[in-house]
Design a protein around this motif. Sequence first.
Motif, PDB file in Angstrom:
ATOM      1  N   THR A  11       0.915  -1.057  -0.061  1.00  0.00           N
ATOM      2  CA  THR A  11       0.105   0.223  -0.091  1.00  0.00           C
ATOM      3  C   THR A  11       1.023   1.107  -0.269  1.00  0.00           C
ATOM      4  OG1 THR A  11      -0.162  -0.007   2.228  1.00  0.00           O
ATOM      5  CG2 THR A  11      -1.710  -0.967   1.290  1.00  0.00           C
ATOM      6  N   ARG A  13      -2.460   1.912   4.637  1.00  0.00           N
ATOM      7  CA  ARG A  13      -2.040   1.398   5.891  1.00  0.00           C
ATOM      8  C   ARG A  13      -1.477   2.574   6.749  1.00  0.00           C
ATOM      9  NH1 ARG A  13      -1.318  -3.568   3.231  1.00  0.00           N
ATOM     10  NH2 ARG A  13      -2.933  -5.282   4.246  1.00  0.00           N
ATOM     11  N   ASP A  24      -8.449  -4.878   7.240  1.00  0.00           N
ATOM     12  CA  ASP A  24      -7.187  -4.793   7.442  1.00  0.00           C
ATOM     13  C   ASP A  24      -6.504  -3.551   6.968  1.00  0.00           C
ATOM     14  OD1 ASP A  24      -7.029  -7.579   8.372  1.00  0.00           O
ATOM     15  OD2 ASP A  24      -7.236  -8.387   6.597  1.00  0.00           O
ATOM     16  N   VAL A  25      -7.396  -2.927   5.975  1.00  0.00           N
ATOM     17  CA  VAL A  25      -6.688  -1.703   5.156  1.00  0.00           C
ATOM     18  C   VAL A  25      -7.923  -0.414   5.403  1.00  0.00           C
ATOM     19  CG1 VAL A  25      -5.990  -1.167   2.930  1.00  0.00           C
ATOM     20  CG2 VAL A  25      -5.695  -3.351   3.556  1.00  0.00           C
TER      21      VAL A  25
END
Length: 143
Positions: free
Chosen positions: A46, A79, A125-126
């Motif tokens: 990311t 992130r 998660d992101v």
Amino acid sequence: MSKPAQSFMDPLVAAVVPRLTGDSALTTLLGGSGRVYNRVPKNAATPYIRVSVNTERAWNWIGGQRGSTVVLQTQIASRYAGELETSQVVSRLRALLDGWRTTLTGATHRSELAFDQALPGFDEDVDGVVVTYRTVLWTTAVV
């Protein structure tokens, strides 16, 4: 038997991806080249942008006009702690796509992307932002 309706999903994504990957300012914000995807690889670094078509709705008008309304979705994944990274990418994305016109094979008129909305959120998660655009494409001549 009538000819099946043409889908503009793949041609629209195929036109948008090079528009984004060809911009050096966006590439810098994403941390390097190769971070604009249609299908995101597992464990992709990311930030990145995923380009896809959310919906395509065909329509027919009196007088034989046909076409589609297409919703293009871009997902910016990050992130980074906070919203600075995604907001910078959204700003550059909007500079590249708001009002952008392109011609797609099978369409009788140029497609112009119109900004629809930007919504925070991505998955567990992101972090990120989902930005959508709308465009109307004709497959027959406008009378």
